[in-house]
Enzyme design. Sequence first.
Site, PDB file in Angstrom:
ATOM      1  N   GLU A 156       3.852   9.688   0.397  1.00 40.07           N
ATOM      2  CA  GLU A 156       3.764   9.335  -1.025  1.00 40.07           C
ATOM      3  C   GLU A 156       2.764   8.205  -1.269  1.00 40.07           C
ATOM      4  O   GLU A 156       1.985   8.244  -2.211  1.00 40.07           O
ATOM      5  CB  GLU A 156       5.134   8.895  -1.561  1.00 40.07           C
ATOM      6  CG  GLU A 156       6.075  10.046  -1.851  1.00 40.07           C
ATOM      7  CD  GLU A 156       7.436   9.572  -2.358  1.00 40.07           C
ATOM      8  OE1 GLU A 156       8.344  10.414  -2.449  1.00 40.07           O
ATOM      9  OE2 GLU A 156       7.595   8.360  -2.643  1.00 40.07           O
ATOM     10  N   GLU A 157       2.812   7.184  -0.420  1.00 40.39           N
ATOM     11  CA  GLU A 157       1.989   5.997  -0.678  1.00 40.39           C
ATOM     12  C   GLU A 157       0.542   6.185  -0.246  1.00 40.39           C
ATOM     13  O   GLU A 157      -0.365   5.604  -0.849  1.00 40.39           O
ATOM     14  CB  GLU A 157       2.593   4.764   0.020  1.00 40.39           C
ATOM     15  CG  GLU A 157       3.946   4.366  -0.560  1.00 40.39           C
ATOM     16  CD  GLU A 157       4.405   2.987  -0.101  1.00 40.39           C
ATOM     17  OE1 GLU A 157       3.731   2.346   0.719  1.00 40.39           O
ATOM     18  OE2 GLU A 157       5.472   2.551  -0.595  1.00 40.39           O
ATOM     19  N   GLU A 217       7.818   8.385   2.587  1.00 41.37           N
ATOM     20  CA  GLU A 217       7.207   7.199   1.973  1.00 41.37           C
ATOM     21  C   GLU A 217       5.725   7.080   2.356  1.00 41.37           C
ATOM     22  O   GLU A 217       4.888   6.744   1.520  1.00 41.37           O
ATOM     23  CB  GLU A 217       7.954   5.918   2.378  1.00 41.37           C
ATOM     24  CG  GLU A 217       9.282   5.705   1.655  1.00 41.37           C
ATOM     25  CD  GLU A 217       9.111   5.277   0.183  1.00 41.37           C
ATOM     26  OE1 GLU A 217       7.981   4.955  -0.253  1.00 41.37           O
ATOM     27  OE2 GLU A 217      10.121   5.276  -0.537  1.00 41.37           O
TER      28      GLU A 217
END
Lengths: 286, 286
Positions: free
Chosen positions: A168-169, A165
């Site tokens: 990805e972010e 995460e």
Amino acid sequence: MSISTSSLSVSKHVMPEDGVELLSSVEDLYGGVRVDMVESMDPKVFSTLLKASMSHWRQRGKKGIWIKLPIELANLVEAVVKEGFRYHHAEPDYLMLVCWIPDTIDTLPANASHRVGIGAFVVNDKREVLVVQETTGKFRGSGVWKLPTGVINEGEDIATAAVREVKEETGVETEFMEVLAYRQSHKSFFGKSDLFFVCLLKPHSFDIQKQDTEIEKAQWMPVEDYATQPFVQKSEIFKLIADVCLAKLDTDYAGFTLVPTTTSSGKPSYLFCNSRHLKFEPTSAI
Amino acid sequence: MSISTSSLSVSKHVMPEDGVELLSSVEDLYGGVRVDMVESMDPKVFSTLLKASMSHWRQRGKKGIWIKLPIELANLVEAVVKEGFRYHHAEPDYLMLVCWIPDTIDTLPANASHRVGIGAFVVNDKREVLVVQETTGKFRGSGVWKLPTGVINEGEDIATAAVREVKEETGVETEFMEVLAYRQSHKSFFGKSDLFFVCLLKPHSFDIQKQDTEIEKAQWMPVEDYATQPFVQKSEIFKLIADVCLAKLDTDYAGFTLVPTTTSSGKPSYLFCNSRHLKFEPTSAI
């Protein structure tokens, strides 16, 4: 209370019994029977076979009857429900129905009950924490800086999900260190419960490449600036989580680290525990 | 990534639009639409309404379309699937179907992914641990003494579940103290994942009244006798959990205690953390 398919005994495809055809089924380890429908069938023919099969299983004292219908066989759902079955669970491509035959209390295993999410506390050597503003959800446009969060994928490890995460972010590479805390809450999502794990991650890169669709802004921010935001101070849970994160930086706070192990059936698994007082060494490499 | 129904805008029951009747629906906060079917309807009439509604939503740029069918309306499942919907999840009394209209990547929230279980480490002042032998499952008849375990009920707190399972299986009254460790494993149950929390409980009664159906035997046993059983020593995960339990008794081991809090939407919730270095006092009373 669990379903094991490892030692199922397979019966013949369509078993003639007193001249009556039955649905193909396998027996489970708990006195029940499981039917995996694969090929399409006329609903009336199916209904007749199901009635005969139910009568057969009832006579033989069977308990839980499981019927798995792939979504392509949605035209058979009605016939199964009419025989007294209830829904057990569904995944995108199939529906599982179940019926408990005896008069005793139903000991069928429950459906999955929790969704699992992670929040990532990524802090660098300058006491700066990696924070984001989201493009959707209830904090959209509020100017609030949040820890990166996300929902873990089907079959994904908590530590893997946290690293994924963040990458990805924000584009930042990290390493899982430990779980600092977790929260259980209920009725958060279609009546289901939620487990949210706050993970400490160590950054291995620092340049931010934010994701366009979900993230409005991302930056490194002094951890005290994050913790003193009014939205953090006003929210019991956000303040508590910030307190835990600060305790990790400023005290001897011990979270749960990851110890690789295997389950009793030999599958790889991880135990999260406070490994400070144990003899083995924890791992962060997964 | 979450569904909130708190601020749905309700449309009229059956909305006339250019003379065409549509299914009654509400809009969600994520550009989607939700249909809660309640009353029975002829499948052909339903199919016509659904086609017209899909066309209407498509023109208006709607994203995720949710249709909830109570089990009494199982005869409508086929029509929804034929319109390109997939299953999202099912509970005993309803099936939820979903369709993502845009050409963009589907950002629909996932189904619940985990079942949650507990194991209870109940230890008295004489270093005796409460152990059981089960009547079913893979340890049946093996003579193996296990910690009481169980699956948490829908909407149940981890701490409540641990206290309940011990009471049900052995009749012993206990108080939740802390989570000593937890394990995540995958594909344990219909392809779903599993989270298993090892809880330390303090006994408040000592007489054992074992449950007849699931428990063969129950007793207090010296904790060293529990830990040195060959089945514990031979199993990586059972040995690791026993090591954690012994570390709790013999060292300064700190697990995660329970801090009551509220979520950002004001619902009661608990944070599990190592509260030793925090200013607030943890609670065991829930």
